[in-house]
Design a protein around this motif. Structure first.
Motif, PDB file in Angstrom:
ATOM      1  N   PRO A 235      -0.230   9.504  -2.751  1.00 28.38           N
ATOM      2  CA  PRO A 235       0.836   8.973  -3.601  1.00 28.38           C
ATOM      3  C   PRO A 235       1.893   8.252  -2.773  1.00 28.38           C
ATOM      4  O   PRO A 235       1.999   8.468  -1.558  1.00 28.38           O
ATOM      5  N   PRO A 236       2.686   7.377  -3.415  1.00 29.24           N
ATOM      6  CA  PRO A 236       3.734   6.649  -2.690  1.00 29.24           C
ATOM      7  C   PRO A 236       4.957   7.531  -2.429  1.00 29.24           C
ATOM      8  O   PRO A 236       6.046   7.282  -2.930  1.00 29.24           O
ATOM      9  N   SER A 237       4.749   8.577  -1.662  1.00 30.14           N
ATOM     10  CA  SER A 237       5.821   9.502  -1.294  1.00 30.14           C
ATOM     11  C   SER A 237       5.349  10.272  -0.076  1.00 30.14           C
ATOM     12  O   SER A 237       4.193  10.150   0.346  1.00 30.14           O
ATOM     13  N   LEU A 238       6.241  11.079   0.495  1.00 29.32           N
ATOM     14  CA  LEU A 238       5.855  11.898   1.640  1.00 29.32           C
ATOM     15  C   LEU A 238       6.001  13.374   1.293  1.00 29.32           C
ATOM     16  O   LEU A 238       6.427  14.180   2.114  1.00 29.32           O
ATOM     17  N   GLY A 239       5.622  13.726   0.070  1.00 33.17           N
ATOM     18  CA  GLY A 239       5.696  15.101  -0.388  1.00 33.17           C
ATOM     19  C   GLY A 239       4.471  15.913  -0.022  1.00 33.17           C
ATOM     20  O   GLY A 239       3.653  15.527   0.817  1.00 33.17           O
ATOM     21  N   VAL A 240       4.324  17.058  -0.702  1.00 36.72           N
ATOM     22  CA  VAL A 240       3.248  17.998  -0.387  1.00 36.72           C
ATOM     23  C   VAL A 240       1.867  17.390  -0.630  1.00 36.72           C
ATOM     24  O   VAL A 240       0.910  17.680   0.092  1.00 36.72           O
ATOM     25  N   LEU A 241       1.736  16.520  -1.636  1.00 31.00           N
ATOM     26  CA  LEU A 241       0.438  15.918  -1.916  1.00 31.00           C
ATOM     27  C   LEU A 241      -0.003  15.009  -0.767  1.00 31.00           C
ATOM     28  O   LEU A 241      -1.164  15.059  -0.331  1.00 31.00           O
ATOM     29  N   THR A 242       0.905  14.186  -0.262  1.00 32.43           N
ATOM     30  CA  THR A 242       0.562  13.338   0.876  1.00 32.43           C
ATOM     31  C   THR A 242       0.277  14.169   2.117  1.00 32.43           C
ATOM     32  O   THR A 242      -0.646  13.861   2.884  1.00 32.43           O
ATOM     33  N   LEU A 243       1.031  15.244   2.313  1.00 35.80           N
ATOM     34  CA  LEU A 243       0.761  16.128   3.451  1.00 35.80           C
ATOM     35  C   LEU A 243      -0.633  16.732   3.339  1.00 35.80           C
ATOM     36  O   LEU A 243      -1.330  16.900   4.343  1.00 35.80           O
ATOM     37  N   ASN A 244      -1.062  17.046   2.120  1.00 38.99           N
ATOM     38  CA  ASN A 244      -2.422  17.546   1.907  1.00 38.99           C
ATOM     39  C   ASN A 244      -3.451  16.491   2.289  1.00 38.99           C
ATOM     40  O   ASN A 244      -4.456  16.791   2.939  1.00 38.99           O
ATOM     41  N   GLY A 245      -3.198  15.249   1.871  1.00 38.87           N
ATOM     42  CA  GLY A 245      -4.133  14.174   2.192  1.00 38.87           C
ATOM     43  C   GLY A 245      -4.254  13.948   3.681  1.00 38.87           C
ATOM     44  O   GLY A 245      -5.358  13.785   4.215  1.00 38.87           O
ATOM     45  N   LEU A 246      -3.123  13.963   4.386  1.00 35.47           N
ATOM     46  CA  LEU A 246      -3.138  13.728   5.832  1.00 35.47           C
ATOM     47  C   LEU A 246      -3.724  14.909   6.594  1.00 35.47           C
ATOM     48  O   LEU A 246      -4.372  14.733   7.624  1.00 35.47           O
ATOM     49  N   THR A 247      -3.503  16.111   6.097  1.00 32.86           N
ATOM     50  CA  THR A 247      -4.058  17.300   6.755  1.00 32.86           C
ATOM     51  C   THR A 247      -5.571  17.349   6.601  1.00 32.86           C
ATOM     52  O   THR A 247      -6.285  17.810   7.496  1.00 32.86           O
ATOM     53  N   ALA A 248      -6.071  16.859   5.475  1.00 39.07           N
ATOM     54  CA  ALA A 248      -7.515  16.882   5.212  1.00 39.07           C
ATOM     55  C   ALA A 248      -8.257  15.761   5.928  1.00 39.07           C
ATOM     56  O   ALA A 248      -9.480  15.816   6.066  1.00 39.07           O
ATOM     57  N   ALA A 249      -7.534  14.740   6.389  1.00 37.34           N
ATOM     58  CA  ALA A 249      -8.165  13.509   6.874  1.00 37.34           C
ATOM     59  C   ALA A 249      -8.541  13.563   8.347  1.00 37.34           C
ATOM     60  O   ALA A 249      -7.919  14.263   9.150  1.00 37.34           O
ATOM     61  N   ASP A 250      -9.559  12.787   8.678  1.00 35.63           N
ATOM     62  CA  ASP A 250      -9.890  12.530  10.082  1.00 35.63           C
ATOM     63  C   ASP A 250      -9.075  11.361  10.611  1.00 35.63           C
ATOM     64  O   ASP A 250      -8.752  11.297  11.794  1.00 35.63           O
ATOM     65  N   SER A 251      -8.768  10.416   9.718  1.00 32.62           N
ATOM     66  CA  SER A 251      -8.007   9.238  10.125  1.00 32.62           C
ATOM     67  C   SER A 251      -7.171   8.747   8.958  1.00 32.62           C
ATOM     68  O   SER A 251      -7.420   9.095   7.804  1.00 32.62           O
ATOM     69  N   VAL A 252      -6.173   7.917   9.281  1.00 30.34           N
ATOM     70  CA  VAL A 252      -5.277   7.393   8.254  1.00 30.34           C
ATOM     71  C   VAL A 252      -5.113   5.893   8.447  1.00 30.34           C
ATOM     72  O   VAL A 252      -4.986   5.400   9.573  1.00 30.34           O
ATOM     73  N   LEU A 253      -5.145   5.188   7.321  1.00 26.72           N
ATOM     74  CA  LEU A 253      -4.988   3.734   7.291  1.00 26.72           C
ATOM     75  C   LEU A 253      -3.723   3.417   6.503  1.00 26.72           C
ATOM     76  O   LEU A 253      -3.475   4.011   5.448  1.00 26.72           O
TER      77      LEU A 253
END
Length: 261
Positions: free
Chosen positions: A126-144
């Motif tokens: 989502p266009p924010s830096l909340g818990v949902l984005t933290l979940n996405g980044l924690t689950a990821a191998d890489s970020v674009l």
């Protein structure tokens, strides 16, 4: 092994959802089994792939805050894609997740249950830096990081990069920042090139090639419930196909990702 790619930028209007859908379709066309995860409560990815979020009984919200299994919410999205959809219920997930221990790892644990079913998972943060984005980044191998080639494009980039650094220090030390992906690019103007040069210099951030050109086909594709790769040939689709080939070569062969000079 399943590769998990997070697409993130807390600034809206950067073609983030378009990138997730189009890149997913391009990777699927290359023979990859692709799962797209919509983490945006607005459900833009879900809607753009032809599904009405208001008519879905289950979504990623039920996976993150309830006992629903991932396979129970997956739906087909055309062009060989599988989607974990979002509904407006996800807007309340932030508060509910704050009450859970290990909340940043919730999506990572959920995706592990279907790791054998997919080659690539792309997470639309989502266009924010909340818990949902933290979940996405924690689950990821890489970020674009999609970045529109317009004035003030860099607003928020520094904050996102600081968040990525914090994620690497706390929950995901192996997270790889691939770089910025130029979107809404107009090769006829020096302004687009100046914006990218500014971002590259200011943040020491790789700017990936090819840039994604501005085209009306993106809006047309979203309205029709498909991706820009469906239908007639266009420059936007060609750019995403090239990006998909570059990413797949990087993931499978370790080939460096091309960058803009």
């Amino acid at each position: 092994m399943t590769t998990v790619l997070a697409v993130a930028n807390q600034k809206g209007g950067v073609a983030k959802t378009t990138t997730v859908a189009s890149l997913g379709a391009a990777l699927s066309a290359l023979g990859q089994r692709v799962l797209l995860v919509d983490l945006d409560p607005q459900g833009c990815l879900t809607f753009s792939l032809g599904h009405n979020p208001d008519r879905l009984d289950k979504s990623v919200h039920d996976v993150l805050v309830g006992d629903t299994k991932v396979r129970e919410v997956l739906i087909e999205a055309g062009e060989g894609l599988t989607l974990m959809p979002a509904t407006i219920d996800l807007a309340g997930a932030e508060a509910m997740l704050l009450m859970k221990p290990g909340r940043e790892y919730t999506l990572k644990r959920a995706l592990a249950t279907v790791a054998d079913d997919f080659d690539v998972v792309i997470v639309d943060c989502p266009p924010s830096l909340g818990v949902l984005t933290l979940n996405g980044l924690t689950a990821a191998d890489s970020v674009l990081v999609p970045l529109q080639c317009e004035t003030l494009a860099h607003r928020g980039v520094g904050q996102l990069l600081r968040t990525v650094d914090e994620i690497k220090q706390i929950t995901n030390p192996d997270l790889d920042l691939l770089g910025a992906l130029p979107t809404l690019y107009d090769s006829r103007t020096t302004h687009s090139r100046d914006v990218l040069a500014d971002v590259s210099d200011r943040y020491d951030l790789p700017v990936l090639a090819p840039p994604i050109p501005r085209t009306v086909r993106f809006a047309e594709a979203s309205a029709s419930g498909s991706t820009v790769l469906a239908g007639r040939k266009n420059k936007g689709a060609d750019a995403y196909r090239e990006l998909a080939e570059n990413l797949l070569a990087s993931w499978t062969k370790g080939t460096p990702l091309p960058t803009l000079d």
